[in-house]
Design an enzyme around this catalytic site. Structure first.
Site, PDB file in Angstrom:
ATOM      1  N   GLU A 190     -11.132 -28.871  30.378  1.00 38.05           N
ATOM      2  CA  GLU A 190     -12.427 -28.470  30.924  1.00 38.05           C
ATOM      3  C   GLU A 190     -13.316 -27.964  29.806  1.00 38.05           C
ATOM      4  OE1 GLU A 190     -12.376 -25.415  33.861  1.00 38.05           O
ATOM      5  OE2 GLU A 190     -10.711 -26.275  34.956  1.00 38.05           O
ATOM      6  N   GLU A 207      -5.252 -22.801  35.930  1.00 36.89           N
ATOM      7  CA  GLU A 207      -5.434 -21.537  35.208  1.00 36.89           C
ATOM      8  C   GLU A 207      -4.618 -20.389  35.827  1.00 36.89           C
ATOM      9  OE1 GLU A 207      -9.650 -20.816  34.895  1.00 36.89           O
ATOM     10  OE2 GLU A 207      -9.779 -22.065  33.117  1.00 36.89           O
TER      11      GLU A 207
HETATM   12  C1  GAL Z   1     -12.501 -22.687  34.866  1.00 39.26           C
HETATM   13  C2  GAL Z   1     -11.896 -23.193  36.151  1.00 39.26           C
HETATM   14  C3  GAL Z   1     -12.808 -24.174  36.845  1.00 39.26           C
HETATM   15  C4  GAL Z   1     -14.208 -23.634  36.881  1.00 39.26           C
HETATM   16  C5  GAL Z   1     -14.653 -23.358  35.483  1.00 39.26           C
HETATM   17  C6  GAL Z   1     -16.069 -22.851  35.377  1.00 39.26           C
HETATM   18  O1  GAL Z   1     -11.994 -21.455  34.524  1.00 39.26           O
HETATM   19  O2  GAL Z   1     -10.650 -23.785  35.929  1.00 39.26           O
HETATM   20  O3  GAL Z   1     -12.327 -24.397  38.141  1.00 39.26           O
HETATM   21  O4  GAL Z   1     -14.225 -22.471  37.653  1.00 39.26           O
HETATM   22  O5  GAL Z   1     -13.831 -22.376  34.934  1.00 39.26           O
HETATM   23  O6  GAL Z   1     -16.387 -22.505  34.046  1.00 39.26           O
END
Ligand code: GAL
Length: 663
Positions: A312, A159
């Site tokens: 994710e 990110e």
């Molecule tokens: C994303 C990030 C992850 C974790 C996740 C939690 O933005 O890439 O590492 O922090 O959010 O929602």
């Protein structure tokens, strides 16, 4: 869109299976847990994990040290269980020693304050020291695992989102500006520095936009955002090129945040082999499913229509909202299958096992604190089985759309600044509103850049593009001339590439296209204020404009200052909407325009809350409500890939129900 014709792609990794798994951070756990992890992974159908995202301090505990033993054991363990590894370069979370020994690696905010270690992403994109350490680590990581049989893909950083207003960034910004403008004269002209005595007489005077007494120069801010996106991209490219050198046959990705303002997502995506995104709609948000659909449509479009990766999502609650709600029973499956419907060939999570310590210990995992008996894991397991059933039928297939919504980060950066006509109008909000209308009409949409070839689309919708380059304007005019139907919302084509206001307040070529003779004034609306129009209410914005002869006023403002003036204007196949109609009205208007251009909804007569998407020859039906609904199906028999049954005539979907039908 992909830069290299022979580039490896997601298909090289999926091989007929949907990737299922997520970020795995086993360094947070004693090694005894690892065996339990792989056992549960196998149980859930997990076939891919992402390792190493935040492992820099573990791999390089002291400057130059390399501790790969634990990672060797993990890679071997995954391979032994047939689980592929997406290996991350851990460069988004430098260890404390880097900041302590090299404070120049730490970014500074607008106020000159340092972002210290103790969290993550505390690196300056322009720091030569940071880049040197990051490259050295990437080199050694790639060399060590290039031949490992578990390795399937590279995940660079995480990110990318860091700003830096410090001195090294200032030098890099000047370099970037010299490349763009060549001379200071050209920069002064582009930035309009005659305003408020901002003329630059020496390059050394040019700095990042820092804390200032009053409003900043918008062109300066715009270029700084462009520069920041490019500077971060350079960090990505350096590491990408290193891993490519070691493993030219493996795809490379980096994960975007959903509809994130900080990176030029078109430009970045073109540099990836696989486009991936992180997606966290709020389970309580009544429009959460539409938010998901929008991000998925955008990600698919960034991938040029190719399958993409949901890198994710959360199995349950996140921990970064004010109030963090879990996903109710069935929603994790529903939203995951929605991503597949809209083109994802990978459904992954942050993270595999919920942490017991650290800033995200209350963020759900595939295995939550409740353990394998918890509802969360049980649902994950069920989803694993669904994805396994769908994989062979779905992977590699494409979603096609007759409609494109235009979106551009540069227009966003130019629009959402200080000193604008209404702080209530935000780029992403307007984009969401237009996408929502099409989504609720069951019209599948791509997103596209205003300079893209638009000829494949029957209808092109511009929710709002404040800044449009000359090339983009010509592209839109050419699209309509060639037979396309164009609909534009307000505040489009207001400024040029340098954010200089176009003569007449809107590009003259566009005014001619839409049949606008004079754009007299903008009349922004307050919260709760509406503008009555023929048959509907407008919100957010209204305009005092005079139609050109021949243009048709489809709906006029009624009452008030604008009484009788056009709210919706049509000039042949070009439509201009000078307010934001309330959702129902925007839906009706777009239904009329799209139908007129021969665009059909995916399915007619769908009950409220049911989303329908076609991917390849499959029809996905996704029910976003809790009460059972009955859907009338197209004629003929349909095979439901999730239940293995044949359905004809109608189909009942229960709470958060999904069907994936093959004719
Ligand atoms: C994303 C990030 C992850 C974790 C996740 C939690 O933005 O890439 O590492 O922090 O959010 O929602």
């Amino acid at each position: 869109m992909r830069a290299r014709p022979q580039a490896p792609s997601l298909a090289d990794v999926t091989r007929g299976r949907i990737l299922f798994g997520g970020d795995h951070n086993p360094e947070q756990w004693p090694e005894e847990t690892w065996q339990d992890d792989v056992r549960l992974m196998k149980d859930a159908g997990v076939n891919s994990v992402t390792l190493g995202v935040f492992s820099w301090a573990r791999i390089e505990p002291r400057p130059g040290a390399r501790e790969f033993g634990w990672l060797d054991r993990l890679m071997d363990l995954m391979h032994a269980h047939g689980i592929g590894v997406v290996l991350a370069t851990p460069t988004s979370a430098p260890p404390p020693w880097l900041g302590r020994l090299h404070p120049d690696t730490l970014p500074r905010d607008e106020d000159g304050r340092t972002e210290w270690w103790g969290s993550r992403q505390h690196f300056s994109h322009s720091s030569a020291t940071y880049r040197r350490y990051a490259a050295a680590l990437t080199e050694d990581l790639a060399a060590r695992y290039a031949g490992h049989p578990a390795l399937t893909m590279w995940h660079i950083g995480n990110e990318y989102c860091t700003y830096d207003h410090g001195d090294e960034a200032a030098t890099a910004f000047r370099r970037w500006l010299r490349e763009r403008y060549g001379t200071l004269d050209a920069l002064n002209t582009a930035w309009g520095t005659a305003f408020w005595s901002q003329h630059y007489g020496d390059w050394a005077e040019v700095i990042p936009p820092r804390r200032a007494h009053y409003l900043k120069n918008p062109a300066h801010v715009l270029d700084f955002r462009r520069f920041t996106s490019d500077a971060l991209l350079k960090c990505f490219l350096v590491e990408r090129d290193i891993v490519r050198r070691h493993t030219p046959h493996l795809p490379v990705t980096t994960n975007f945040m959903p509809l994130f303002a900080g990176q030029d997502g078109w430009r970045w995506a073109a540099e990836e082999d696989v486009v991936s995104v992180d997606l966290y709609p709020d389970p309580r948000d009544p429009l959460g499913a539409q938010e998901g659909a929008l991000v998925q449509d955008l990600t698919r479009s960034q991938a040029g229509g190719a399958p993409w990766m949901l890198m994710e999502q959360a199995a349950g609650a996140v921990s970064w909202r004010g109030v963090n709600h879990p996903k109710p029973r069935g929603m994790n499956r529903l939203w995951s299958l929605q991503a597949v419907a809209r083109g994802a060939d990978a459904v992954c999570y942050f993270q595999w096992r919920q942490s017991r310590q650290g800033a995200e210990k209350f963020h759900s995992g595939m295995v939550g604190h409740a353990g394998p008996e918890g509802r969360g894991f049980q649902e994950v397991k069920g989803l694993g089985a669904d994805l396994a059933a769908l994989g062979p039928h779905v992977t590699g297939s494409r979603v096609t759309a007759d409609v494109a919504l235009l979106h551009d980060w540069h227009a966003w950066w130019a629009a959402d600044q200080e000193g604008r006509p209404s702080a209530r109008v935000d780029h992403a909000g307007v984009l969401r509103a237009w996408h929502r209308a099409l989504w609720e009409n069951h019209v599948t949409t791509d997103l596209a850049h205003p300079e893209h070839d638009l000829s494949a689309y029957r209808v092109v919708v511009v929710p709002r593009l404040h800044l449009l380059t000359d090339t983009a304007v010509d592209n839109l005019v050419g699209y309509v001339r060639a037979g396309g139907t164009l609909v534009s919302g307000f505040l489009t084509g207001v400024t040029d590439r340098d954010d200089r206001v176009r003569p007449g307040g809107m590009d003259p070529r566009l005014r001619e296209l839409f049949g606008i003779r004079v754009l007299h004034e903008w009349w922004p609306l307050e919260a709760g204020e509406t503008a009555a129009c023929d048959g509907f209410d407008g919100t957010l914005w209204s305009e005092e404009l005079q139609a050109a002869p021949g243009a048709e006023t489809v709906a006029a403002y009624r009452g008030g200052e604008l009484d009788g003036l056009p709210a919706v204007l049509r000039n042949g196949r070009a439509w201009y909407v000078s307010t934001l109609p309330v959702p129902q009205a925007l839906r009706t208007l777009l239904a009329r325009i799209t139908a007129g251009a021969g665009v059909r909804p995916v399915l007619d007569g769908l009950p409220a809350g049911v989303e329908a998407v076609r991917r390849g020859d499959l029809l996905f039906l996704l029910h976003h409500g809790r009460e059972p609904v009955t859907v009338t199906l197209p004629d003929g028999d349909h095979h439901d890939l999730l239940t293995g049954t044949t359905v004809t005539g109608t189909l009942t979907l229960g709470r958060y129900g999904v069907a994936v039908l093959r004719p």
